[in-house]
Design an enzyme around this catalytic site. Structure first.
Site, short mmCIF file in Angstrom:
data_model
loop_
_atom_site.label_atom_id
_atom_site.label_comp_id
_atom_site.label_asym_id
_atom_site.label_seq_id
_atom_site.Cartn_x
_atom_site.Cartn_y
_atom_site.Cartn_z
N ASP A 12 0.82 -1.21 0.00
CA ASP A 12 0.00 0.00 0.00
C ASP A 12 0.86 1.27 0.00
OD1 ASP A 12 -2.45 1.32 -0.01
OD2 ASP A 12 -2.48 1.51 2.18
N ASN A 14 1.11 3.50 -2.88
CA ASN A 14 1.57 3.98 -4.20
C ASN A 14 1.03 5.36 -4.53
OD1 ASN A 14 2.70 1.48 -4.55
ND2 ASN A 14 1.15 0.73 -5.99
N TRP A 17 2.33 8.21 -2.30
CA TRP A 17 3.76 8.44 -2.60
C TRP A 17 3.90 9.32 -3.85
CZ3 TRP A 17 7.02 7.09 -6.71
CH2 TRP A 17 8.39 7.23 -6.44
N ARG A 25 -1.40 9.31 -9.46
CA ARG A 25 -1.44 8.04 -8.71
C ARG A 25 -0.94 6.88 -9.59
NH1 ARG A 25 -4.32 7.43 -4.29
NH2 ARG A 25 -4.76 5.30 -4.97
N HIS A 29 1.77 3.63 -9.09
CA HIS A 29 1.60 2.19 -9.34
C HIS A 29 2.72 1.65 -10.23
CE1 HIS A 29 -2.11 2.24 -7.27
NE2 HIS A 29 -2.78 2.93 -8.17
N THR A 58 -11.26 -6.59 -4.06
CA THR A 58 -12.62 -6.49 -4.62
C THR A 58 -13.10 -5.03 -4.50
OG1 THR A 58 -13.38 -7.30 -2.46
CG2 THR A 58 -13.44 -8.86 -4.24
N GLU A 59 -12.65 -4.35 -3.45
CA GLU A 59 -13.05 -2.95 -3.23
C GLU A 59 -12.35 -2.00 -4.21
OE1 GLU A 59 -12.17 -5.07 -0.63
OE2 GLU A 59 -14.28 -5.41 -0.24
N LEU A 123 9.23 -21.71 -3.82
CA LEU A 123 8.38 -20.70 -3.19
C LEU A 123 6.96 -20.73 -3.79
CD1 LEU A 123 8.27 -18.02 -1.41
CD2 LEU A 123 8.72 -16.82 -3.56
N ARG A 175 2.07 -4.66 6.22
CA ARG A 175 1.38 -3.64 5.41
C ARG A 175 2.28 -2.42 5.33
NH1 ARG A 175 -4.73 -2.02 4.82
NH2 ARG A 175 -4.50 -0.24 3.44
N ARG A 181 -4.58 -1.48 9.05
CA ARG A 181 -5.80 -2.27 8.90
C ARG A 181 -5.55 -3.40 7.92
NH1 ARG A 181 -7.34 2.94 7.16
NH2 ARG A 181 -7.05 3.23 4.94
N SER A 183 -7.95 -4.51 5.55
CA SER A 183 -8.58 -4.25 4.25
C SER A 183 -9.00 -5.53 3.51
CB SER A 183 -7.65 -3.40 3.36
OG SER A 183 -7.38 -2.16 3.98
C1 IPE Z 1 -5.46 -2.58 0.09
O1 IPE Z 1 -5.15 -1.24 -0.06
C2 IPE Z 1 -5.49 -3.29 -1.22
C3 IPE Z 1 -4.20 -3.44 -1.89
C4 IPE Z 1 -3.04 -3.04 -1.46
C5 IPE Z 1 -4.27 -4.13 -3.14
P1 IPE Z 1 -6.28 -0.12 -0.19
O2 IPE Z 1 -5.58 1.16 -0.35
O3 IPE Z 1 -7.26 -0.49 -1.24
O4 IPE Z 1 -7.00 -0.22 1.21
P2 IPE Z 1 -7.79 0.88 2.03
O5 IPE Z 1 -8.78 1.47 1.09
O6 IPE Z 1 -6.79 1.88 2.49
O7 IPE Z 1 -8.37 0.12 3.16
C1 IPE Z 2 -1.77 0.28 -3.20
O1 IPE Z 2 -1.57 1.64 -3.27
C2 IPE Z 2 -2.10 -0.36 -4.51
C3 IPE Z 2 -3.50 -0.74 -4.65
C4 IPE Z 2 -4.42 -0.62 -3.74
C5 IPE Z 2 -3.90 -1.29 -5.91
P1 IPE Z 2 -2.76 2.68 -3.22
O2 IPE Z 2 -3.20 2.98 -4.60
O3 IPE Z 2 -3.84 2.24 -2.31
O4 IPE Z 2 -2.01 3.93 -2.62
P2 IPE Z 2 -2.55 4.88 -1.50
O5 IPE Z 2 -2.88 4.04 -0.31
O6 IPE Z 2 -3.75 5.58 -2.04
O7 IPE Z 2 -1.41 5.80 -1.24
MG MG Z 3 -4.11 2.45 -0.33
#
Ligand code: IPE
Ligand code: IPE
Ligand code: MG
Length: 252
Positions: A12, A14, A17, A25, A29, A58-59, A123, A175, A181, A183
């Site tokens: 998490d 990306n 950052w 964003r 990624h 899924t979210e 692995l 994480r 959390r 998630s």
């Molecule tokens: C969790 O990160 C899912 C992945 C890293 C793929 P999210 O950024 O989607 O989670 P929330 O929304 O902060 O809980």
């Molecule tokens: C995690 O980074 C990657 C995915 C959830 C796909 P985010 O895109 O959630 O990055 P933040 O948490 O918004 O910084």
């Molecule tokens: Mg995130």
């Protein structure tokens, strides 16, 4: 010997950052995906048995179209780039989750790689894509009900019907990104996982932080409900079973 065999990572941070550097964003990624190979290689070098990476939940379907399609194409790029190395290193590759909405080309790369590596003993590398922990549990229960109408399911039967049962329980969940959390990740498998939350945003995570987290967590005492260190959840269940009989307390 360390009791950490299966590590799961919520990659998490990306987006934040990239945005803190005045980039999109999507750029976050792209940068984030470029370090995945290093972490996989490090896990393999360290002799971990399983590594499960959360790539798309899924979210995450609720995100903007260009972000979702970028994540799809980064998965495809990763697979094409890493295919040979995965095979050479005898890594067993799996994707868990519902990825039926991915472009067909990507779906066939996944199924081909899963098939090519299914008997490998190295692995166990699992990507969670279109994945939700609740969805996985409901899927397992429904599968059981269909095959065994009217019967009750137990823990072992549910565990066998998870998407990648061979990976087993998670020993350590990491994480990145600073949030604390789960998630909706590996809800069943993390029942007794050690948790580690890193402030590092995923694009800046690296081998040395990964290694040092593993060292730190290997020294934690895992008691699984006992009063002393115990090897695993299975082990503690066996002790609990024997004790229940031995103590013979019945209803007090
Ligand atoms: C969790 O990160 C899912 C992945 C890293 C793929 P999210 O950024 O989607 O989670 P929330 O929304 O902060 O809980
Ligand atoms: C995690 O980074 C990657 C995915 C959830 C796909 P985010 O895109 O959630 O990055 P933040 O948490 O918004 O910084
Ligand atoms: Mg995130």
């Amino acid at each position: 010997m360390s009791t950490i065999k299966h590590v799961a990572i919520i990659m998490d941070g990306n987006g934040r950052w990239a945005q803190s550097r005045a980039h999109t964003r999507v750029w976050g990624h792209i940068r984030g995906s470029s370090i995945v190979s290093d972490i996989v290689e490090e896990a393999d070098d360290l002799g971990l048995k399983a590594l499960t990476l959360y790539a798309f939940s899924t979210e995450n379907w609720s995100r903007p179209f260009n972000e979702v399609t970028t994540l799809f194409s980064l998965l495809k790029k990763f697979l094409l780039k890493e295919k040979e190395r995965i095979i050479k290193n005898r890594i067993r590759f799996r994707v868990i989750g519902d990825y039926s909405n991915l472009p067909e080309g990507t779906q066939s790369i996944i199924t081909e790689l899963e098939d090519l590596t299914k008997d490998f003993k190295g692995l166990k590398l699992t990507f969670a894509f279109g994945y939700g922990g609740r969805n996985e549990i409901v899927h397992a229960v429904n599968q059981y009900i269909q095959a065994n109408p009217g019967q009750k399911i137990d823990e072992a039967q549910l565990g066998e019907r998870l998407f990648a049962p061979e990976a087993g329980d998670v020993d350590l969940l990491i994480r990145t990104g600073g949030d604390q959390r789960i998630s909706n990740f590996l809800l069943w498998q993390c029942a007794y996982a050690e948790l580690y939350f890193s402030e590092t945003k995923w694009p800046e995570f690296n081998r040395s932080e990964f290694r040092s987290i593993l060292e730190t967590c290997a020294n934690r005492e895992r008691r699984f409900g006992n009063v002393k260190a115990i090897a695993s959840l299975d082990e503690t269940s066996k002790v609990a079973q024997t004790n229940k009989k031995k103590f013979g307390l019945g209803r007090v």
